[in-house]
Design a protein around this motif. Structure first.
Motif, PDB file in Angstrom:
ATOM      1  N   LEU A  21       0.832  -1.198   0.000  1.00 28.21           N
ATOM      2  CA  LEU A  21       0.000   0.000   0.000  1.00 28.21           C
ATOM      3  C   LEU A  21       0.870   1.253   0.000  1.00 28.21           C
ATOM      4  O   LEU A  21       0.590   2.202  -0.741  1.00 28.21           O
ATOM      5  CB  LEU A  21      -0.939  -0.007   1.208  1.00 28.21           C
ATOM      6  N   ASP A  22       1.925   1.246   0.818  1.00 29.98           N
ATOM      7  CA  ASP A  22       2.863   2.381   0.825  1.00 29.98           C
ATOM      8  C   ASP A  22       3.461   2.595  -0.562  1.00 29.98           C
ATOM      9  O   ASP A  22       3.551   3.721  -1.049  1.00 29.98           O
ATOM     10  CB  ASP A  22       4.012   2.142   1.820  1.00 29.98           C
ATOM     11  N   ALA A  23       3.871   1.509  -1.201  1.00 30.06           N
ATOM     12  CA  ALA A  23       4.484   1.594  -2.527  1.00 30.06           C
ATOM     13  C   ALA A  23       3.481   2.125  -3.548  1.00 30.06           C
ATOM     14  O   ALA A  23       3.817   2.982  -4.369  1.00 30.06           O
ATOM     15  CB  ALA A  23       5.007   0.223  -2.961  1.00 30.06           C
ATOM     16  N   ALA A  24       2.255   1.632  -3.489  1.00 30.79           N
ATOM     17  CA  ALA A  24       1.229   2.090  -4.425  1.00 30.79           C
ATOM     18  C   ALA A  24       0.952   3.584  -4.247  1.00 30.79           C
ATOM     19  O   ALA A  24       0.790   4.317  -5.233  1.00 30.79           O
ATOM     20  CB  ALA A  24      -0.056   1.289  -4.229  1.00 30.79           C
ATOM     21  N   LYS A  25       0.935   4.041  -3.016  1.00 34.93           N
ATOM     22  CA  LYS A  25       0.716   5.469  -2.762  1.00 34.93           C
ATOM     23  C   LYS A  25       1.876   6.308  -3.299  1.00 34.93           C
ATOM     24  O   LYS A  25       1.663   7.403  -3.827  1.00 34.93           O
ATOM     25  CB  LYS A  25       0.513   5.718  -1.272  1.00 34.93           C
ATOM     26  N   LEU A  26       3.089   5.793  -3.184  1.00 36.16           N
ATOM     27  CA  LEU A  26       4.248   6.490  -3.759  1.00 36.16           C
ATOM     28  C   LEU A  26       4.146   6.579  -5.279  1.00 36.16           C
ATOM     29  O   LEU A  26       4.421   7.631  -5.863  1.00 36.16           O
ATOM     30  CB  LEU A  26       5.545   5.763  -3.389  1.00 36.16           C
ATOM     31  N   LEU A  27       3.767   5.482  -5.903  1.00 35.80           N
ATOM     32  CA  LEU A  27       3.636   5.467  -7.363  1.00 35.80           C
ATOM     33  C   LEU A  27       2.602   6.500  -7.813  1.00 35.80           C
ATOM     34  O   LEU A  27       2.831   7.228  -8.783  1.00 35.80           O
ATOM     35  CB  LEU A  27       3.228   4.076  -7.859  1.00 35.80           C
ATOM     36  N   ARG A  28       1.507   6.561  -7.108  1.00 34.96           N
ATOM     37  CA  ARG A  28       0.447   7.510  -7.463  1.00 34.96           C
ATOM     38  C   ARG A  28       0.890   8.948  -7.225  1.00 34.96           C
ATOM     39  O   ARG A  28       0.704   9.816  -8.082  1.00 34.96           O
ATOM     40  CB  ARG A  28      -0.816   7.213  -6.652  1.00 34.96           C
ATOM     41  N   ALA A  29       1.482   9.209  -6.079  1.00 31.51           N
ATOM     42  CA  ALA A  29       1.884  10.576  -5.726  1.00 31.51           C
ATOM     43  C   ALA A  29       2.963  11.113  -6.665  1.00 31.51           C
ATOM     44  O   ALA A  29       2.975  12.302  -6.993  1.00 31.51           O
ATOM     45  CB  ALA A  29       2.369  10.630  -4.280  1.00 31.51           C
ATOM     46  N   ARG A  30       3.865  10.241  -7.108  1.00 27.60           N
ATOM     47  CA  ARG A  30       4.993  10.682  -7.935  1.00 27.60           C
ATOM     48  C   ARG A  30       4.781  10.432  -9.426  1.00 27.60           C
ATOM     49  O   ARG A  30       5.638  10.734 -10.241  1.00 27.60           O
ATOM     50  CB  ARG A  30       6.282   9.999  -7.476  1.00 27.60           C
ATOM     51  N   HIS A  31       3.639   9.840  -9.781  1.00 29.73           N
ATOM     52  CA  HIS A  31       3.288   9.594 -11.185  1.00 29.73           C
ATOM     53  C   HIS A  31       4.354   8.765 -11.907  1.00 29.73           C
ATOM     54  O   HIS A  31       4.814   9.124 -12.991  1.00 29.73           O
ATOM     55  CB  HIS A  31       3.053  10.903 -11.937  1.00 29.73           C
ATOM     56  N   VAL A  32       4.753   7.666 -11.268  1.00 32.50           N
ATOM     57  CA  VAL A  32       5.762   6.782 -11.848  1.00 32.50           C
ATOM     58  C   VAL A  32       5.241   5.349 -11.865  1.00 32.50           C
ATOM     59  O   VAL A  32       4.227   5.040 -11.240  1.00 32.50           O
ATOM     60  CB  VAL A  32       7.107   6.854 -11.074  1.00 32.50           C
ATOM     61  N   GLY A  33       5.965   4.481 -12.555  1.00 29.05           N
ATOM     62  CA  GLY A  33       5.565   3.086 -12.665  1.00 29.05           C
ATOM     63  C   GLY A  33       6.416   2.124 -11.873  1.00 29.05           C
ATOM     64  O   GLY A  33       6.199   0.912 -11.935  1.00 29.05           O
ATOM     65  N   ASP A  34       7.402   2.644 -11.144  1.00 32.72           N
ATOM     66  CA  ASP A  34       8.250   1.759 -10.349  1.00 32.72           C
ATOM     67  C   ASP A  34       8.770   2.478  -9.110  1.00 32.72           C
ATOM     68  O   ASP A  34       8.879   3.700  -9.096  1.00 32.72           O
ATOM     69  CB  ASP A  34       9.435   1.241 -11.167  1.00 32.72           C
ATOM     70  N   VAL A  35       9.062   1.685  -8.101  1.00 37.75           N
ATOM     71  CA  VAL A  35       9.711   2.194  -6.892  1.00 37.75           C
ATOM     72  C   VAL A  35      10.908   1.285  -6.626  1.00 37.75           C
ATOM     73  O   VAL A  35      10.802   0.059  -6.707  1.00 37.75           O
ATOM     74  CB  VAL A  35       8.742   2.262  -5.685  1.00 37.75           C
ATOM     75  N   LEU A  36      12.057   1.898  -6.394  1.00 34.81           N
ATOM     76  CA  LEU A  36      13.275   1.136  -6.144  1.00 34.81           C
ATOM     77  C   LEU A  36      13.426   0.913  -4.644  1.00 34.81           C
ATOM     78  O   LEU A  36      13.273   1.841  -3.850  1.00 34.81           O
ATOM     79  CB  LEU A  36      14.484   1.878  -6.708  1.00 34.81           C
ATOM     80  N   VAL A  37      13.706  -0.316  -4.288  1.00 37.34           N
ATOM     81  CA  VAL A  37      13.837  -0.696  -2.885  1.00 37.34           C
ATOM     82  C   VAL A  37      15.307  -0.582  -2.505  1.00 37.34           C
ATOM     83  O   VAL A  37      16.173  -1.187  -3.152  1.00 37.34           O
ATOM     84  CB  VAL A  37      13.321  -2.130  -2.650  1.00 37.34           C
ATOM     85  N   VAL A  38      15.584   0.225  -1.484  1.00 36.27           N
ATOM     86  CA  VAL A  38      16.967   0.498  -1.101  1.00 36.27           C
ATOM     87  C   VAL A  38      17.163   0.343   0.404  1.00 36.27           C
ATOM     88  O   VAL A  38      16.224   0.426   1.181  1.00 36.27           O
ATOM     89  CB  VAL A  38      17.399   1.928  -1.514  1.00 36.27           C
ATOM     90  N   ASP A  39      18.408   0.119   0.750  1.00 32.71           N
ATOM     91  CA  ASP A  39      18.876   0.215   2.134  1.00 32.71           C
ATOM     92  C   ASP A  39      19.750   1.450   2.199  1.00 32.71           C
ATOM     93  O   ASP A  39      20.536   1.700   1.278  1.00 32.71           O
ATOM     94  CB  ASP A  39      19.737  -1.010   2.524  1.00 32.71           C
ATOM     95  N   GLU A  40      19.616   2.208   3.268  1.00 37.50           N
ATOM     96  CA  GLU A  40      20.489   3.361   3.487  1.00 37.50           C
ATOM     97  C   GLU A  40      21.686   2.885   4.297  1.00 37.50           C
ATOM     98  O   GLU A  40      21.522   2.351   5.388  1.00 37.50           O
ATOM     99  CB  GLU A  40      19.740   4.464   4.239  1.00 37.50           C
ATOM    100  N   ARG A  41      22.889   3.052   3.733  1.00 45.30           N
ATOM    101  CA  ARG A  41      24.124   2.642   4.421  1.00 45.30           C
ATOM    102  C   ARG A  41      25.139   3.755   4.315  1.00 45.30           C
ATOM    103  O   ARG A  41      25.597   4.095   3.226  1.00 45.30           O
ATOM    104  CB  ARG A  41      24.706   1.374   3.798  1.00 45.30           C
ATOM    105  N   ASP A  42      25.482   4.334   5.450  1.00 44.44           N
ATOM    106  CA  ASP A  42      26.477   5.411   5.501  1.00 44.44           C
ATOM    107  C   ASP A  42      26.149   6.528   4.509  1.00 44.44           C
ATOM    108  O   ASP A  42      27.030   7.035   3.815  1.00 44.44           O
ATOM    109  CB  ASP A  42      27.886   4.865   5.226  1.00 44.44           C
TER     110      ASP A  42
END
Length: 149
Positions: A21-42
């Motif tokens: 659901l979070d990902a779908a909301k991001l796609l809608r809000a940013r008008h894109v077709g993909d979300v990249l899954v990342v880890d934040e490291r340093d």
């Protein structure tokens, strides 16, 4: 031209622990077709996976699963088809065709996320190259006419 020059650098990212659901909301809000899954490291974004609008439709909606109960980590495509920012667009295109994907994340030599190249990005770049090639003949004619006067 290489993937680093062609890629879209303003990409939408999320964490593996986010929900569908979070990902779908991001796609809608940013008008894109993909979300990249990342880890934040340093302070760097290290790529883990990708979730597309198609993934959400096929894995969640079509199966009538509550999107708030599914984690992005369970949906993301792995292993990823990735391009290095130094890869030429011909190499990126071959990888996309070979793996049947329309989007390829781009990383630097350290594996940090740089951006994403889509099939549309490649179409635009190739169309521009073809238009430049077409203009050679036009310019040649102009120079020949100019030389005759």
């Amino acid at each position: 031209m290489n993937a680093g020059a062609l890629c879209t650098r303003d990409v939408v990212t999320c964490a593996a622990g986010d929900t569908a659901l979070d990902a779908a909301k991001l796609l809608r809000a940013r008008h894109v077709g993909d979300v990249l899954v990342v880890d934040e490291r340093d302070g760097a974004r290290v790529l883990r996976g990708i979730v597309t609008d198609r993934d959400l439709v096929l894995a969640v909606i079509a199966n009538e699963v509550d999107p708030a109960s599914v984690f992005v980590a369970d949906l993301m495509s792995e292993p990823l088809v990735v391009a290095l920012e130094t890869d030429g667009i011909d190499h990126v295109l071959r990888r996309m065709r070979l793996h049947g994907v329309r989007r390829v994340p781009v990383t630097n030599a350290l594996g940090e996320l740089v951006g994403v190249v889509s099939a549309d990005d490649l179409l635009d770049a190739i169309a521009t190259l073809l238009d430049d090639l077409r203009r050679i003949g036009i310019r040649q004619t102009l120079f020949e006419e100019k030389g005759r006067t």
